[in-house]
Design an enzyme around this catalytic site. Structure first.
Site, PDB file in Angstrom:
ATOM      1  CE  LYS A   1      -1.732   6.841  -3.428  1.00  0.00           C
ATOM      2  NZ  LYS A   1      -2.257   5.954  -2.363  1.00  0.00           N
TER       3      LYS A   1
ATOM      4  CG  ASP B   1      -1.743   1.214   1.418  1.00  0.00           C
ATOM      5  OD1 ASP B   1      -1.708   2.091   0.533  1.00  0.00           O
ATOM      6  OD2 ASP B   1      -2.454   1.308   2.445  1.00  0.00           O
TER       7      ASP B   1
ATOM      8  CD  GLU C   1      -5.146   3.348  -2.324  1.00  0.00           C
ATOM      9  OE1 GLU C   1      -6.021   4.073  -1.821  1.00  0.00           O
ATOM     10  OE2 GLU C   1      -4.040   3.767  -2.693  1.00  0.00           O
TER      11      GLU C   1
ATOM     12  CG  ASP D   1      -9.324   4.466   1.702  1.00  0.00           C
ATOM     13  OD1 ASP D   1      -8.916   5.119   2.678  1.00  0.00           O
ATOM     14  OD2 ASP D   1      -8.552   3.895   0.901  1.00  0.00           O
TER      15      ASP D   1
HETATM   16 MG    MG Z   1      -4.724   4.605   2.214  1.00  0.00          MG
END
Ligand code: MG
Ligand code: ADP
Length: 609
Positions: free
Chosen positions: A72, A10, A170, A192
């Site tokens: 990211k 992740d 994800e 999330d």
């Molecule tokens: Mg995350």
């Protein structure tokens, strides 16, 4: 721990971690202190050494100029995409063009320049080292990542020495971690809420096969917002101006706010303390006050869930399972709001900040062991299509189609003796190219000269498991064929994706009329051109009445093209068609006979057949 050969990673905006399957069970990689989360933070030192993770995060306080977070957000973007990010990142970001004309972003830090891929690779390398140097990995990305962001992530993996088996969404990984595939069938919503980003996805499960029905999200919604809300209260009471360039003070306040926020997850009230030589401050926050502060953000996340459900054509009551992901989903108020919205208790047994890595490990195991027979399906976030005459985008693959997906549409040439066809590929929800994003172009040559509309060109779009697009075209009469893999030079920001989707809903009607108008005008012009030519070759063989009818219909049609009246234009085209019918019959054989001759390579438009 035996060293795993393959891991799931992740790669988070705030934290990254790896997991692997041992004796059939996924487990996260922990350091000697039992810590699994590696802060996605890098620091550069004057002696050339580089620190990654908590050591780098500690350094952020005293040396923010040599430390970088949130890489990211830069992945697969261009400078133009980064207006919002630039304000939040205390480093100079430049864009360079490579020999091949591809734009590459570079972050200037400690006297060097690094691409986002290289920086992410440093984080991946750290995570990889902790896992005992596996060579293969599955890496997760937010469901909203577009082609170029996924590609950048894949590249980062390669730079870190990993064979990236697959890029997985994800939320899909989270559902796998909970083993929801074993329930056989049902609908799953994944909420999330991480440090800086929010994602909501709706998955359908049938016969043990996952399919992502829809995704929605916001790349600027997460725990950072809650920290900032607390910081703002503290700063205003302390008389500190948050626009200060005092990076050290800001970082200190941010840390104090985050600690207070985390304390409020398990306690009804918490104290925020600032103990600096320049500033001393203590303030008690109650959970109720905190909930009021974060309510607008949570409202926004619930709105996104509503949109995701709408895209999937489902009501909250039709959702069978809800999975919570992301460190911020630990907040009791978040759990309460999610439970209320979906009308059911969400899954919370696994650590919300580990669940994605655990699922990635399960997926990695499936791919390498071949023990389980399971497909993971995701969706295309934006429609893909090609430009046809007049700047209209003909959608070949629609938004939210499950990948892998393949679709073929048939086109033809718009001009006589057209020996090549130019395919311009676009991404977006709107009808016209000017409102969509250009992805790439290629030319199918080698078409033998034929009259207009005789060639049959099949254009196939294929989006693979990783979301990469390949376009191929084939002319059926001659067998001429060409293929191109689209690697966009940059990606759409999720905000743009949102905007494009909203625009397309708001403008659907106007777009449709405009599109029909363009199409009809094209058709009218083509029809008239062909008629003119046909009259020149075979006009004499018509009766004077037939010729007069054609002349009147032509005048009427020319007039109708000039005004914006859809029904009027359609009517004129129909009348023109009726008037020229005898001529068309007469010419059918004629045209076929005189078909071959020189090429007209100037005219390259694709025309929908
Ligand atoms: Mg995350
Ligand atoms: P990422 O955005 O990288 O996916 P995570 O899912 O690990 O990040 O979430 C990180 C966020 O979760 C941070 O904002 C962190 O402050 C927050 N967080 C972690 N633990 C808690 C907690 N107990 N209560 C509230 N927020 C938390």
């Amino acid at each position: 721990m035996t060293n795993p050969a393959v891991v799931g990673i992740d790669l988070g905006t705030t934290f990254s971690l790896a997991a692997f399957v041992e004796n059939g069970r996924p487990k996260v990689v922990r350091d000697n202190n039992g810590v699994a989360l590696v802060p996605s933070c890098i620091s550069f030192h004057d002696d050339g050494s580089v620190l990654v993770g908590s050591a780098a995060k500690a350094r952020a306080l005293s040396d923010p100029e040599h430390t970088i977070f949130s890489v990211k957000r830069l992945m697969g973007r261009t400078l133009a995409d980064l207006e919002r990010e630039l304000k939040l990142i205390p480093h100079q970001i430049v864009e360079r063009e490579t020999d091949t004309g591809r734009k590459v972003l570079r972050v200037k830090i400690a006297g060097h320049e690094y691409t986002p891929e290289e920086l992410s690779a440093l984080i991946l390398r750290e995570v990889r080292t902790r896992a005992g140097n596996p060579t293969k990995a599955v890496i997760t990305v937010p469901a909203y990542f577009d082609d170029s962001q996924r590609q950048a992530t894949r590249d980062a993996g390669r730079i870190a020495g990993l064979d990236v088996l697959r890029i997985v969404n994800e939320p899909t990984a989270a559902a796998l971690a909970y083993g929801l595939d074993k329930r056989g069938s049902g609908t799953i919503a994944v909420y999330d809420l991480g440090g800086g980003t929010f994602d909501c996805s709706v998955l359908a499960l049938s016969e043990g096969v996952f399919k992502v029905l829809s995704t929605n999200g916001d790349t600027y919604l997460g725990g950072d917002d809650f920290d900032r809300a607390l910081m703002q209260v503290a700063a205003s009471e302390m008389g500190v101006d948050l626009t200060t360039r005092d990076a050290e003070l800001l970082q200190y306040l941010r840390d104090a706010a985050e600690r207070t926020k985390i304390a409020l997850t398990s306690a009804e009230s918490a104290e925020m303390r600032v103990e600096l030589p320049s500033h001393a401050f203590t303030r008690v926050f109650t959970r109720a006050e905190f909930e009021t502060l974060i309510k607008p953000h949570i409202d926004r996340s619930i709105d996104r869930c509503r949109s995701a459900l709408r895209d999937a054509a489902l009501t909250p009551a039709q959702v069978d399972e809800v999975v919570l992901v992301g460190g911020s989903s630990r907040i009791p108020y978040v759990r309460k709001r999610v439970a209320e919205f979906f009308g059911r208790t969400p899954h919370t047994d696994l650590n919300p900040d580990e669940v994605v890595a655990l699922g990635a490990a399960v997926q990695a195991d499936i791919l390498t062991s071949g023990r389980r027979d399971m497909l993971l399906l995701d969706v295309v976030p934006l429609s893909l299509g090609i430009e046809t005459l007049g700047g209209v985008v003909d959608k070949v693959i629609h938004r939210n189609s499950t990948v892998p997906v393949r679709h073929t549409s048939r086109y033809t040439t718009g001009a006589d003796k057209q020996t090549a066809i130019l395919l311009n590929i676009y991404q977006g929800e709107r009808e016209l190219t000017k409102d969509c994003r250009f992805l790439g172009t290629f030319k199918l040559g080698g078409i033998p000269p034929m009259p207009a509309q005789f060639a049959q060109v099949d254009v196939t779009f294929l989006v693979n498991q990783d979301g990469m697009l390949t376009v191929s075209a084939k002319e059926l009469r001659s067998g001429a064929a060409a293929t191109v893999t689209i690697q966009p030079a940059h990606g759409l920001t999720p905000a743009e994706v949102d905007q494009l989707v909203t625009d397309s809903i708001q403008n659907a009607e106007a777009d449709f009329t405009e599109r029909r108008m363009v199409e009809l005008r094209n058709k009218a012009a083509t029809d008239m051109r062909h008629t003119e030519k046909a009259l020149a070759t075979a006009g004499e063989r018509l009766t004077p009445e037939q010729r007069a009818k054609i002349a009147t219909a032509t005048t009427d049609l020319r007039a109708a093209i000039g005004v914006s009246d859809l029904a009027g234009l359609q009517h004129a085209i129909d009348a023109f068609g009726a008037a020229t019918n005898p001529l068309a019959h007469l010419l059918m054989n004629e045209v076929l006979k005189q078909a071959l001759g020189g090429a007209d390579p100037e005219k390259l438009d694709a025309t929908k057949l």
